[in-house]
Design a protein around this motif. Structure first.
Motif, mmCIF file in Angstrom:
data_model
loop_
_atom_site.group_PDB
_atom_site.id
_atom_site.type_symbol
_atom_site.label_atom_id
_atom_site.label_comp_id
_atom_site.label_asym_id
_atom_site.label_seq_id
_atom_site.Cartn_x
_atom_site.Cartn_y
_atom_site.Cartn_z
ATOM 1 N N HIS A 144 19.935 -37.512 13.566
ATOM 2 C CA HIS A 144 20.849 -37.794 14.667
ATOM 3 C C HIS A 144 20.656 -36.820 15.812
ATOM 4 N N GLU A 145 20.775 -37.337 17.029
ATOM 5 C CA GLU A 145 20.694 -36.478 18.210
ATOM 6 C C GLU A 145 21.985 -35.668 18.404
ATOM 7 N N TYR A 146 23.091 -36.309 18.164
ATOM 8 C CA TYR A 146 24.392 -35.763 18.550
ATOM 9 C C TYR A 146 25.083 -35.137 17.357
ATOM 10 N N MET A 147 25.544 -33.894 17.545
ATOM 11 C CA MET A 147 26.324 -33.222 16.508
ATOM 12 C C MET A 147 27.505 -32.529 17.173
ATOM 13 N N SER A 148 28.572 -32.362 16.406
ATOM 14 C CA SER A 148 29.744 -31.716 16.974
ATOM 15 C C SER A 148 30.575 -31.061 15.892
ATOM 16 N N TRP A 149 31.442 -30.175 16.309
ATOM 17 C CA TRP A 149 32.386 -29.502 15.433
ATOM 18 C C TRP A 149 33.799 -29.813 15.887
ATOM 19 N N TYR A 150 34.657 -30.066 14.882
ATOM 20 C CA TYR A 150 36.065 -30.308 15.129
ATOM 21 C C TYR A 150 36.882 -29.373 14.250
ATOM 22 N N ARG A 151 38.082 -29.100 14.703
ATOM 23 C CA ARG A 151 39.056 -28.444 13.845
ATOM 24 C C ARG A 151 40.252 -29.361 13.693
ATOM 25 N N GLN A 152 40.819 -29.349 12.490
ATOM 26 C CA GLN A 152 41.971 -30.204 12.208
ATOM 27 C C GLN A 152 43.167 -29.326 11.889
ATOM 28 N N ASP A 153 44.240 -29.534 12.634
ATOM 29 C CA ASP A 153 45.480 -28.795 12.422
ATOM 30 C C ASP A 153 46.622 -29.786 12.293
ATOM 31 N N PRO A 154 47.629 -29.451 11.473
ATOM 32 C CA PRO A 154 48.727 -30.403 11.209
ATOM 33 C C PRO A 154 49.371 -30.919 12.495
ATOM 34 N N GLY A 155 49.506 -32.220 12.574
ATOM 35 C CA GLY A 155 50.166 -32.841 13.718
ATOM 36 C C GLY A 155 49.325 -32.942 14.968
ATOM 37 N N LEU A 156 48.109 -32.436 14.923
ATOM 38 C CA LEU A 156 47.259 -32.433 16.126
ATOM 39 C C LEU A 156 46.015 -33.297 15.977
ATOM 40 N N GLY A 157 45.807 -33.890 14.832
ATOM 41 C CA GLY A 157 44.584 -34.649 14.608
ATOM 42 C C GLY A 157 43.381 -33.725 14.630
ATOM 43 N N ARG A 199 18.407 -30.934 12.873
ATOM 44 C CA ARG A 199 19.245 -31.203 11.727
ATOM 45 C C ARG A 199 20.387 -30.203 11.547
ATOM 46 N N ASN A 200 20.308 -29.026 12.159
ATOM 47 C CA ASN A 200 21.285 -27.966 11.892
ATOM 48 C C ASN A 200 22.124 -27.628 13.120
ATOM 49 N N PHE A 201 23.400 -27.361 12.869
ATOM 50 C CA PHE A 201 24.323 -27.041 13.961
ATOM 51 C C PHE A 201 25.381 -26.068 13.433
ATOM 52 N N SER A 238 28.111 -35.973 13.015
ATOM 53 C CA SER A 238 26.886 -36.341 13.727
ATOM 54 C C SER A 238 26.881 -37.837 13.991
ATOM 55 N N SER A 239 26.127 -38.227 15.002
ATOM 56 C CA SER A 239 25.911 -39.652 15.285
ATOM 57 C C SER A 239 24.589 -39.795 16.022
ATOM 58 N N PRO A 240 24.031 -41.012 16.030
ATOM 59 C CA PRO A 240 22.713 -41.186 16.661
ATOM 60 C C PRO A 240 22.677 -40.729 18.108
ATOM 61 N N THR A 241 23.648 -41.152 18.892
ATOM 62 C CA THR A 241 23.707 -40.752 20.300
ATOM 63 C C THR A 241 25.089 -41.092 20.821
ATOM 64 N N PRO A 242 25.633 -40.307 21.721
ATOM 65 C CA PRO A 242 26.950 -40.651 22.285
ATOM 66 C C PRO A 242 26.858 -41.682 23.390
ATOM 67 N N ARG A 243 25.636 -42.085 23.750
ATOM 68 C CA ARG A 243 25.506 -43.029 24.859
ATOM 69 C C ARG A 243 26.041 -44.400 24.480
ATOM 70 N N ASN A 244 26.041 -44.685 23.189
ATOM 71 C CA ASN A 244 26.636 -45.926 22.702
ATOM 72 C C ASN A 244 27.930 -45.578 21.995
ATOM 73 N N SER A 245 29.038 -45.935 22.603
ATOM 74 C CA SER A 245 30.322 -45.529 22.038
ATOM 75 C C SER A 245 30.597 -46.185 20.704
ATOM 76 N N GLY A 246 29.862 -47.223 20.358
ATOM 77 C CA GLY A 246 30.106 -47.904 19.092
ATOM 78 C C GLY A 246 29.406 -47.295 17.898
ATOM 79 N N ASN A 247 28.597 -46.266 18.146
ATOM 80 C CA ASN A 247 27.915 -45.626 17.024
ATOM 81 C C ASN A 247 28.922 -44.998 16.076
ATOM 82 N N THR A 248 28.687 -45.191 14.795
ATOM 83 C CA THR A 248 29.546 -44.560 13.804
ATOM 84 C C THR A 248 29.306 -43.066 13.793
ATOM 85 N N ILE A 249 30.401 -42.324 13.717
ATOM 86 C CA ILE A 249 30.325 -40.876 13.562
ATOM 87 C C ILE A 249 30.411 -40.569 12.075
ATOM 88 N N TYR A 250 29.499 -39.740 11.598
ATOM 89 C CA TYR A 250 29.494 -39.335 10.186
ATOM 90 C C TYR A 250 30.050 -37.914 10.095
#
Lengths: 115, 113
Positions: free
Chosen positions: A29-42, A72-74, A93-105
């Motif tokens: 995948h081209e696109y990778m990202s990091w998220y944090r999850q906190d109660p009530g904030l998604g 492969r690493n982020f 990760s997802s193939p590319t953000p240019r297509n909003s319909g790509n599934t995010i894994y």
């Protein structure tokens, strides 16, 4: 099997002690990202990367660094962790953000506690 | 700007009864919409997604959602709840070219025996 792998899954650390959470994907995948999850904030985005050597801040980047030297690493780096960074972290990760319909894994998450 | 509102933070149903989890969105462009499920101590699993094809989307485990542009809604339904459906559910919106997904704050589904 297509997957996003994060390590460690669980970590308790002390304030100020540098730590790195690794993330690896095997889907080219081209696109990778990091998220944090906190109660009530998604989930809120910390950093993202559109491709190798291309990274940018998300919505809550303060206190974090990232690098994308290989596709492969982020890894997510906390140079000087503080208690307000206690959270559940997800790499994605997802193939590319240019297509909003790509599934995010998503990875299975890393529970981080800073005391 | 895009945003997502999940109207209920907690929903409790009895096993075998219908499930309705509500989601409203705001988007400047034609969005893609997703529902993800998170079981305890697990990552997020894609249930279903809408990407401007059919407005009624069928997902895994008997879930489905209907995209209603006029109401800016994307509610998740299931005809008959199962104990294994107990989890947290996230509605997510994405716009082409935008750098981030926008997550709702989540709905925790409890299923009573």
């Amino acid at each position: 099997e297509a997957q996003v792998t994060q390590n460690p899954r669980y970590l308790i650390t002390v304030t100020g002690k540098k730590l790195t959470v690794t993330c690896s994907q095997n889907m080219n995948h081209e696109y990778m990202s990091w998220y944090r999850q906190d109660p009530g904030l998604g989930l809120r985005q910390i950093y993202y990367s559109m491709n190798v050597e291309v990274t940018d801040k998300g919505d809550v980047p303060e206190g974090y660094k990232v690098s994308r030297k290989e596709k492969r690493n982020f890894p997510l780096i906390l140079e000087s962790p503080s208690p307000n960074q206690t959270s559940l972290y997800f790499c994605a990760s997802s193939p590319t953000p240019r297509n909003s319909g790509n599934t995010i894994y998503f990875g299975e998450g890393s529970w981080l506690t800073v005391v | 700007a895009q945003s997502v509102t999940q109207l209920d933070s907690h929903v409790s149903v009895s096993e075998g009864t219908p499930v309705l989890l509500r989601c409203n969105y705001s988007s400047s462009y034609s969005p893609s919409l997703f529902w993800y499920v998170q079981h305890p101590n697990k990552g997020l699993q894609l249930l279903l997604k809408y990407t401007s094809a059919a407005t009624l989307v069928k997902g895994i485990n008997g879930f489905e959602a209907e995209f209603k542009k006029s109401e800016t809604s994307f509610h998740l339904t299931k005809p008959s709840a199962h104990m294994s459906d107990a989890a947290e559910y996230f509605c997510v919106v994405s716009e082409t070219g935008r750098r981030a997904l926008t997550f709702g704050s989540g709905t925790r589904l409890q299923v009573q025996p």
